[in-house]
Design a protein around this motif. Structure first.
Motif, PDB file in Angstrom:
ATOM      1  N   ASN A  17       0.856  -1.176   0.000  1.00  0.00           N
ATOM      2  CA  ASN A  17       0.000   0.000   0.000  1.00  0.00           C
ATOM      3  C   ASN A  17       0.895   1.230   0.000  1.00  0.00           C
ATOM      4  O   ASN A  17       1.967   1.229   0.614  1.00  0.00           O
ATOM      5  N   VAL A  18       0.466   2.271  -0.689  1.00  0.00           N
ATOM      6  CA  VAL A  18       1.177   3.547  -0.661  1.00  0.00           C
ATOM      7  C   VAL A  18       0.312   4.522   0.135  1.00  0.00           C
ATOM      8  O   VAL A  18      -0.793   4.866  -0.279  1.00  0.00           O
ATOM      9  N   LEU A  19       0.810   4.934   1.287  1.00  0.00           N
ATOM     10  CA  LEU A  19       0.033   5.755   2.204  1.00  0.00           C
ATOM     11  C   LEU A  19       0.569   7.186   2.211  1.00  0.00           C
ATOM     12  O   LEU A  19       1.734   7.426   2.540  1.00  0.00           O
ATOM     13  N   PHE A  20      -0.308   8.135   1.836  1.00  0.00           N
ATOM     14  CA  PHE A  20       0.020   9.562   1.813  1.00  0.00           C
ATOM     15  C   PHE A  20      -0.614  10.261   3.004  1.00  0.00           C
ATOM     16  O   PHE A  20      -1.736   9.936   3.391  1.00  0.00           O
ATOM     17  N   LEU A  21       0.088  11.238   3.537  1.00  0.00           N
ATOM     18  CA  LEU A  21      -0.533  12.059   4.569  1.00  0.00           C
ATOM     19  C   LEU A  21      -1.551  12.977   3.906  1.00  0.00           C
ATOM     20  O   LEU A  21      -1.193  13.860   3.130  1.00  0.00           O
ATOM     21  N   GLN A  22      -2.827  12.777   4.238  1.00  0.00           N
ATOM     22  CA  GLN A  22      -3.906  13.559   3.649  1.00  0.00           C
ATOM     23  C   GLN A  22      -4.461  14.599   4.617  1.00  0.00           C
ATOM     24  O   GLN A  22      -4.946  15.643   4.198  1.00  0.00           O
ATOM     25  N   ASP A  23      -4.409  14.307   5.904  1.00  0.00           N
ATOM     26  CA  ASP A  23      -5.015  15.209   6.889  1.00  0.00           C
ATOM     27  C   ASP A  23      -4.067  15.368   8.073  1.00  0.00           C
ATOM     28  O   ASP A  23      -4.069  14.550   8.995  1.00  0.00           O
ATOM     29  N   ALA A  50      10.643   8.279   1.244  1.00  0.00           N
ATOM     30  CA  ALA A  50       9.552   7.691   2.020  1.00  0.00           C
ATOM     31  C   ALA A  50       9.969   7.490   3.474  1.00  0.00           C
ATOM     32  O   ALA A  50      11.143   7.252   3.774  1.00  0.00           O
ATOM     33  N   LEU A  51       8.994   7.571   4.373  1.00  0.00           N
ATOM     34  CA  LEU A  51       9.235   7.187   5.764  1.00  0.00           C
ATOM     35  C   LEU A  51       9.497   5.690   5.824  1.00  0.00           C
ATOM     36  O   LEU A  51       8.881   4.914   5.087  1.00  0.00           O
ATOM     37  N   VAL A  62       5.394  13.447   2.199  1.00  0.00           N
ATOM     38  CA  VAL A  62       5.196  12.650   3.414  1.00  0.00           C
ATOM     39  C   VAL A  62       4.357  11.430   3.039  1.00  0.00           C
ATOM     40  O   VAL A  62       3.140  11.520   2.866  1.00  0.00           O
ATOM     41  N   TYR A  63       5.021  10.299   2.920  1.00  0.00           N
ATOM     42  CA  TYR A  63       4.351   9.076   2.496  1.00  0.00           C
ATOM     43  C   TYR A  63       5.171   7.875   2.944  1.00  0.00           C
ATOM     44  O   TYR A  63       6.316   8.010   3.384  1.00  0.00           O
TER      45      TYR A  63
END
Length: 281
Positions: A130-136, A210-211, A244-245
């Motif tokens: 999964n590719v997780l982006f900071l959205q909020d 990426a983190l 930030v992902y």
């Protein structure tokens, strides 16, 4: 095949930013190249400026770190067929050596499988992410008090500890990569009072921005350290204009839940595949 120079790399960063999440890994590599971070990468495209495929690949194979050891390619393509054709272009891939195609769009997986089969190359899928982006960023979680511990960047002296707990670490080459991440990229760790100066929890940033390598020693878990590290790091990176992902294995429920609880979201129709060509020596 076109090798991108300094001006093309600046333009590529701007263009790729419009195609998240599919382009994020290549974007992250170029983001760091454009800011003078040490790298052993060249960036190639099928054509310029109207590229369909763009790849970050090692300039020199066999460099004694994990990236060189695994001969890692970061790939973005707008078309499955164009990707297959570009992989067949002379000079793009050495068909006689181990290569890890990292971040292949799962919708284009057939292209790399067909390429491998066509040339009789052994292959396997290493993982699906999964590719997780900071959205909020409002969901990031901070503490009112830091009593009993403090936050600090990791130091070079901590590389062996980090490497010893890394899922993909444990040898000298991976330790060299960890040392490179610590030396040249942002990092953050938790140091508990009376702990002798050794970190108990930490977070690093990869060469592709990426983190990663988020880890807490087992005896120090359930204290909220991981969420705090991600939150503080994310806030710091946002202030630098840094993406930030992170990539998280599909089956890693704990990490997926941790990041989504902090405002990270993944695109439901996109997954990134790590794909091995040839057998590793």
């Amino acid at each position: 095949m076109v090798i991108l120079g300094a001006e093309e790399l600046k333009e590529a960063e701007s263009v790729l930013k419009q195609s998240f999440p599919e382009s994020i890994k290549v974007y992250g590599c170029i983001f760091n190249i454009n800011r003078g971070k040490p790298h052993n990468l060249e960036v190639i495209a099928d054509r310029w400026p109207d590229f369909i495929v763009i790849i970050c690949k090692p300039k020199v194979q066999g460099i004694k770190d994990r990236e060189g050891d695994f001969n890692i390619y970061s790939i973005y393509s707008k078309s499955k067929e164009s990707l297959k054709n570009f992989l067949d272009t002379p000079g793009v891939i050495n068909k006689h050596t181990f290569t890890l195609l990292a971040g292949v769009d799962i919708r284009h997986l057939g292209a790399v499988q067909e390429f491998a089969d066509q040339h009789g190359l052994p292959w396997k899928t290493q993982g699906v992410m999964n590719v997780l982006f900071l959205q909020d960023e409002r969901q990031l979680q901070f503490k009112d008090s830091y009593a009993g511990f403090r936050l600090a960047p990791l130091s070079a002296a901590h590389a062996h500890l980090v490497n010893s707990t890394w899922k993909y670490g444990g040898d000298r080459n991976s330790c060299n990569s960890v040392l490179n991440y610590i030396t040249h990229n942002p990092s953050l760790c938790v140091l508990e009072d009376g702990g002798g100066g050794e970190p108990v929890s930490w977070l690093l940033v990869y060469k592709h921005a990426a983190l990663g390598l988020l880890y807490t020693l087992p005896q120090h878990r359930r204290k909220g350290y991981a969420k705090l590290l991600v939150s503080v790091m994310a806030k710091n990176l946002l202030g630098l204009g840094h993406p930030v992902y992170c990539f998280v294995e599909e089956e890693n429920d704990l990490s997926n839940k941790l990041f989504t609880s902090l405002g990270f979201q993944n695109s439901p129709d996109y997954r990134a595949v790590w794909f091995e060509l040839n057998k590793r020596q």
